[in-house]
Design a protein around this motif. Sequence first.
Motif, PDB file in Angstrom:
ATOM      1  N   ASP A  23      30.183   6.537  12.659  1.00 53.87           N
ATOM      2  CA  ASP A  23      29.978   7.826  12.020  1.00 53.87           C
ATOM      3  C   ASP A  23      30.344   8.922  13.028  1.00 53.87           C
ATOM      4  O   ASP A  23      29.973   8.851  14.209  1.00 53.87           O
ATOM      5  CB  ASP A  23      28.500   7.951  11.608  1.00 53.87           C
ATOM      6  CG  ASP A  23      28.205   9.205  10.830  1.00 53.87           C
ATOM      7  OD1 ASP A  23      28.159  10.284  11.449  1.00 53.87           O
ATOM      8  OD2 ASP A  23      28.014   9.115   9.602  1.00 53.87           O
ATOM      9  N   VAL A  24      31.084   9.931  12.591  1.00 55.74           N
ATOM     10  CA  VAL A  24      31.602  10.944  13.520  1.00 55.74           C
ATOM     11  C   VAL A  24      30.490  11.693  14.237  1.00 55.74           C
ATOM     12  O   VAL A  24      30.708  12.256  15.329  1.00 55.74           O
ATOM     13  CB  VAL A  24      32.523  11.941  12.803  1.00 55.74           C
ATOM     14  CG1 VAL A  24      33.766  11.237  12.294  1.00 55.74           C
ATOM     15  CG2 VAL A  24      31.794  12.646  11.658  1.00 55.74           C
ATOM     16  N   ARG A  25      29.287  11.695  13.673  1.00 53.58           N
ATOM     17  CA  ARG A  25      28.186  12.431  14.314  1.00 53.58           C
ATOM     18  C   ARG A  25      27.761  11.828  15.646  1.00 53.58           C
ATOM     19  O   ARG A  25      27.094  12.501  16.443  1.00 53.58           O
ATOM     20  CB  ARG A  25      26.993  12.518  13.356  1.00 53.58           C
ATOM     21  CG  ARG A  25      27.218  13.456  12.178  1.00 53.58           C
ATOM     22  CD  ARG A  25      26.125  13.341  11.142  1.00 53.58           C
ATOM     23  NE  ARG A  25      26.213  12.066  10.417  1.00 53.58           N
ATOM     24  CZ  ARG A  25      25.434  11.742   9.394  1.00 53.58           C
ATOM     25  NH1 ARG A  25      24.512  12.595   8.953  1.00 53.58           N
ATOM     26  NH2 ARG A  25      25.581  10.575   8.782  1.00 53.58           N
ATOM     27  N   VAL A  26      28.135  10.567  15.912  1.00 48.90           N
ATOM     28  CA  VAL A  26      27.736   9.970  17.187  1.00 48.90           C
ATOM     29  C   VAL A  26      28.369  10.697  18.368  1.00 48.90           C
ATOM     30  O   VAL A  26      27.884  10.595  19.500  1.00 48.90           O
ATOM     31  CB  VAL A  26      28.088   8.468  17.260  1.00 48.90           C
ATOM     32  CG1 VAL A  26      27.432   7.695  16.132  1.00 48.90           C
ATOM     33  CG2 VAL A  26      29.589   8.244  17.277  1.00 48.90           C
ATOM     34  N   SER A  42      28.542  13.918  18.748  1.00 45.08           N
ATOM     35  CA  SER A  42      27.925  15.228  18.958  1.00 45.08           C
ATOM     36  C   SER A  42      27.149  15.262  20.275  1.00 45.08           C
ATOM     37  O   SER A  42      26.571  14.250  20.700  1.00 45.08           O
ATOM     38  CB  SER A  42      26.978  15.550  17.799  1.00 45.08           C
ATOM     39  OG  SER A  42      26.255  16.739  18.050  1.00 45.08           O
ATOM     40  N   THR A  62      21.597  15.108  16.149  1.00 41.08           N
ATOM     41  CA  THR A  62      22.808  14.846  15.360  1.00 41.08           C
ATOM     42  C   THR A  62      23.422  13.507  15.745  1.00 41.08           C
ATOM     43  O   THR A  62      23.813  12.707  14.884  1.00 41.08           O
ATOM     44  CB  THR A  62      23.834  15.968  15.571  1.00 41.08           C
ATOM     45  OG1 THR A  62      23.245  17.218  15.194  1.00 41.08           O
ATOM     46  CG2 THR A  62      25.080  15.732  14.745  1.00 41.08           C
ATOM     47  N   SER A  63      23.518  13.256  17.059  1.00 39.02           N
ATOM     48  CA  SER A  63      24.089  11.987  17.514  1.00 39.02           C
ATOM     49  C   SER A  63      23.236  10.807  17.061  1.00 39.02           C
ATOM     50  O   SER A  63      23.755   9.790  16.586  1.00 39.02           O
ATOM     51  CB  SER A  63      24.215  11.989  19.038  1.00 39.02           C
ATOM     52  OG  SER A  63      24.713  10.754  19.501  1.00 39.02           O
ATOM     53  N   THR A  77      21.311  10.660  14.488  1.00 41.34           N
ATOM     54  CA  THR A  77      21.506  10.507  13.052  1.00 41.34           C
ATOM     55  C   THR A  77      22.781   9.711  12.773  1.00 41.34           C
ATOM     56  O   THR A  77      22.817   8.847  11.892  1.00 41.34           O
ATOM     57  CB  THR A  77      21.578  11.881  12.369  1.00 41.34           C
ATOM     58  OG1 THR A  77      20.354  12.594  12.617  1.00 41.34           O
ATOM     59  CG2 THR A  77      21.789  11.743  10.868  1.00 41.34           C
ATOM     60  N   GLY A  78      23.834   9.999  13.542  1.00 41.20           N
ATOM     61  CA  GLY A  78      25.067   9.232  13.412  1.00 41.20           C
ATOM     62  C   GLY A  78      24.886   7.783  13.794  1.00 41.20           C
ATOM     63  O   GLY A  78      25.445   6.877  13.145  1.00 41.20           O
ATOM     64  N   ALA A  85      23.224   6.043  11.001  1.00 34.70           N
ATOM     65  CA  ALA A  85      24.182   5.873   9.903  1.00 34.70           C
ATOM     66  C   ALA A  85      25.098   4.675  10.170  1.00 34.70           C
ATOM     67  O   ALA A  85      25.497   3.962   9.232  1.00 34.70           O
ATOM     68  CB  ALA A  85      24.999   7.142   9.713  1.00 34.70           C
ATOM     69  N   CYS A  86      25.433   4.446  11.436  1.00 36.91           N
ATOM     70  CA  CYS A  86      26.241   3.274  11.794  1.00 36.91           C
ATOM     71  C   CYS A  86      25.492   1.982  11.481  1.00 36.91           C
ATOM     72  O   CYS A  86      26.072   1.012  10.970  1.00 36.91           O
ATOM     73  CB  CYS A  86      26.593   3.313  13.281  1.00 36.91           C
ATOM     74  SG  CYS A  86      27.734   4.626  13.765  1.00 36.91           S
TER      75      CYS A  86
END
Length: 309
Positions: free
Chosen positions: A253-256, A258, A263-264, A266-267, A270-271
């Motif tokens: 997830d692109v948020r990783v 951040s 935010t990271s 959360t990413g 999500a992974c």
Amino acid sequence: MPYPSFPPRRTRAGAVAWLWQRLAGWPLARLWRLARLAGALVYRFSRREREVTRRNLAVVYPALAARERRALTRRSLRHSAATMLELGHAWMAPPARVAAGIIAVHGREKLDDARRDGRGVIVLAPHFGNWEVLNFWLSSHFPFTAMYEPPKMTALDPIIRHGRQRQGAALVPTNARGVAALLKALKRHEAVGILPDQEPGWGSGVFAPFFHRDAYTATLLPRLVARTQARVVTGVARRVPGKGFAIHFLDADVRVYSTDDVTSATGVNACVEAAIRLDPAQYQWEYKRYRKVIEEQQGRADYRDFQLY
């Protein structure tokens, strides 16, 4: 690397090591048949594993009917039993036989492309399928470093270390020295492994949503990314019951990427969710993933009543 000596069989650690050694000679199909029996026994007699799994599934899949949730709980405990029974296979079976049990690899190009571009790779390896088979494959194909915490049964430490290192993996401690080793490996454009779904100690994480419910999540990843520009992927060894394993590498997830910890994190979660969607029964739901939410909001480490659920 010389094979470590076994603890005496009369001890608990010796009995465990002996069982791993015996099961290492069994074919995967036979281990899966045994797991079906073992999983049923765990469901029937181990209240802790059954209830934690069931209640975690109630949080994650609230729309499931009670009958469907019981069935998923049974399947999950069967897969968890299979993972434990397969440890001898992953650590002690001849490497050629372990490799032959890996029947497919999806997404390897994600790692190859990153290293070709002069970037290290951080592999997020959740407790899904058989993560020891994933370690075997990664350390067979790339310079690979992972954090390692010795087991509570200290007599098993040499055996586990040998099993995880036999294909060349480097194991580093779960402290500042280990983090420094991960950074050095990434700067050499190598691969490192991180457990994304293990709750860190207080002060080493943040609360971030995991299936829409906050879970305490480690903040190590954004620090590694910021200092190395490494590429992040999710890696799992999905069990193909009775046949072997399929390795999957998924885009993160692109948020990783951040620099903001929440935010990271959360990413990262999500992974893990994306990996679970490959087959929800293969995730280790008996782990108390939401424990620290209860500790924080109730002021005590009581996971038995699940009042927040």
